[in-house]
Design a protein around this motif. Sequence first.
Motif, PDB file in Angstrom:
ATOM      1  N   ARG A   1       9.900  10.224   1.253  1.00 46.35           N
ATOM      2  CA  ARG A   1      10.786  10.244   2.406  1.00 46.35           C
ATOM      3  C   ARG A   1      11.264   8.847   2.777  1.00 46.35           C
ATOM      4  O   ARG A   1      11.743   8.627   3.867  1.00 46.35           O
ATOM      5  N   THR A   2      11.083   7.873   1.929  1.00 49.87           N
ATOM      6  CA  THR A   2      11.464   6.518   2.265  1.00 49.87           C
ATOM      7  C   THR A   2      12.371   5.929   1.210  1.00 49.87           C
ATOM      8  O   THR A   2      12.574   6.486   0.149  1.00 49.87           O
ATOM      9  N   GLY A   3      12.911   4.757   1.517  1.00 50.53           N
ATOM     10  CA  GLY A   3      13.745   4.021   0.586  1.00 50.53           C
ATOM     11  C   GLY A   3      12.907   3.157  -0.311  1.00 50.53           C
ATOM     12  O   GLY A   3      11.690   3.278  -0.400  1.00 50.53           O
ATOM     13  N   ALA A   4      13.550   2.192  -0.945  1.00 50.65           N
ATOM     14  CA  ALA A   4      12.892   1.399  -1.974  1.00 50.65           C
ATOM     15  C   ALA A   4      11.723   0.605  -1.440  1.00 50.65           C
ATOM     16  O   ALA A   4      10.681   0.491  -2.072  1.00 50.65           O
ATOM     17  N   GLU A   5      11.876   0.033  -0.219  1.00 57.94           N
ATOM     18  CA  GLU A   5      10.833  -0.846   0.271  1.00 57.94           C
ATOM     19  C   GLU A   5       9.540  -0.110   0.602  1.00 57.94           C
ATOM     20  O   GLU A   5       8.468  -0.689   0.630  1.00 57.94           O
ATOM     21  N   GLY A   6       9.635   1.218   0.916  1.00 62.59           N
ATOM     22  CA  GLY A   6       8.448   1.932   1.356  1.00 62.59           C
ATOM     23  C   GLY A   6       7.740   2.698   0.267  1.00 62.59           C
ATOM     24  O   GLY A   6       6.860   3.495   0.541  1.00 62.59           O
ATOM     25  N   CYS A   7       8.120   2.495  -0.974  1.00 62.55           N
ATOM     26  CA  CYS A   7       7.546   3.288  -2.064  1.00 62.55           C
ATOM     27  C   CYS A   7       6.223   2.684  -2.523  1.00 62.55           C
ATOM     28  O   CYS A   7       6.198   1.609  -3.103  1.00 62.55           O
TER      29      CYS A   7
ATOM     30  N   PRO B   1      15.851   6.243  -2.660  1.00 65.89           N
ATOM     31  CA  PRO B   1      14.395   6.239  -2.594  1.00 65.89           C
ATOM     32  C   PRO B   1      13.786   5.769  -3.901  1.00 65.89           C
ATOM     33  O   PRO B   1      14.416   5.831  -4.962  1.00 65.89           O
ATOM     34  N   GLY B   2      12.555   5.279  -3.825  1.00 59.98           N
ATOM     35  CA  GLY B   2      11.865   4.816  -5.015  1.00 59.98           C
ATOM     36  C   GLY B   2      11.956   3.311  -5.195  1.00 59.98           C
ATOM     37  O   GLY B   2      12.498   2.599  -4.345  1.00 59.98           O
ATOM     38  N   PRO B   3      11.443   2.796  -6.303  1.00 60.50           N
ATOM     39  CA  PRO B   3      11.423   1.349  -6.553  1.00 60.50           C
ATOM     40  C   PRO B   3      12.775   0.851  -7.060  1.00 60.50           C
ATOM     41  O   PRO B   3      12.929   0.451  -8.215  1.00 60.50           O
ATOM     42  N   THR B   4      13.776   0.898  -6.201  1.00 63.10           N
ATOM     43  CA  THR B   4      15.154   0.613  -6.621  1.00 63.10           C
ATOM     44  C   THR B   4      15.735  -0.640  -5.976  1.00 63.10           C
ATOM     45  O   THR B   4      16.937  -0.874  -6.085  1.00 63.10           O
ATOM     46  N   THR B   5      14.897  -1.435  -5.316  1.00 67.43           N
ATOM     47  CA  THR B   5      15.422  -2.599  -4.604  1.00 67.43           C
ATOM     48  C   THR B   5      16.174  -3.537  -5.544  1.00 67.43           C
ATOM     49  O   THR B   5      17.298  -3.961  -5.257  1.00 67.43           O
TER      50      THR B   5
END
Length: 354
Positions: free
Chosen positions: A43-49, A200-204
């Motif tokens: 339920r989060t974006g890249a930073e919260g994965c 979402p995920g490690p996409t930063t």
Amino acid sequence: MAGRFAPRTARPALPHQAAPAARRRTGALPPGAGAAGRTSPQRTGAEGCTEPPLTREWTPSGPLDLRLVLGPLRRGPADPTFRMTPDGAFWRATRTPEGPGTLRVAARGDRVGAEAWGPGAEWLLAGLPALLGADDDPDAFTPHHHLLAVTGRRRPGLRLLRTGLVMESLIPSVLEQKVTTDEAYRAWRLLVRRYGTPAPGPTTTLGLHVMPDARTWAMIPSWEWHKAGVDTKRSSTILRAVRVAPRLEEASSMPFPEAKARLELIPGIGPWTSAETLQRSNGAPDAVTVGDYHLPAIVGHALADNRHATDEEMLNLLTPYEGQRHRATRLILLSGRIPERRGPRMTPGNIAAL
């Protein structure tokens, strides 16, 4: 209509921008947060994965070239919804019926491995075989020209993908109407980055974004369309489409003729746009692109040495491939038999400077 918004000194926050601010003011936890306040990575974006993604492995029934299959989803080299990384993996950020999701696909020998993040992760993994052409039947194609027979043998991994998502292909296809690809890719890139949400995920480091939802597209002010280089005709078509987005999404499960008719009920969506959309959303093997600036000349040159072929002549040449005309044109494009450029390239416009 795109011009109904009056300029304001301070633009109100859009839904995807207002939600985080509202949570900070109220102290409410985002969806998926546990009792300790830790947010689920789904339920989060890249930073919260912080947790592992959902995973799946799938074994195709024959050769599969991921670059050929997934390539049509890429809208330019800087598409914010699509990346190919040096390790050979393909990343795709999209908006599913369950919410935003990020999918990473990579070949593992004769199998395909996939990882997914976000609310749409399960939906993306469930649709992985269809996305990679499991519903496609290459054996239904019978080449009647030596060029296509040779190209088919050289490209055995070609499959026609099926995303099951109409709007994600329809909107960029509308942006590509009557302009150069560079102009269309720039508009898609600017609008998705400004009004979409981080994937979402490690996409930063990849900079992936999920395209806006229908309501957010409808709230984009007219001057922002103009700044992205999108004229009123195209922006108005998109606004008409997003108002009935659920009805258009139903076309993804319809037979090709009915799906085409459903899309073309929207003023501004014609045969070119519906074909470009349904080739991706439905994996339609007969969705030949009529009205294209280059395709008739390419098909005419490849099959009849006629670089000045019209749409009608192109369709006549493709008659033996009725039911598989889109696959035939894909093979022609992959053959490399493209007519030499003899005229000046179309000059890109820039209405944003007006």
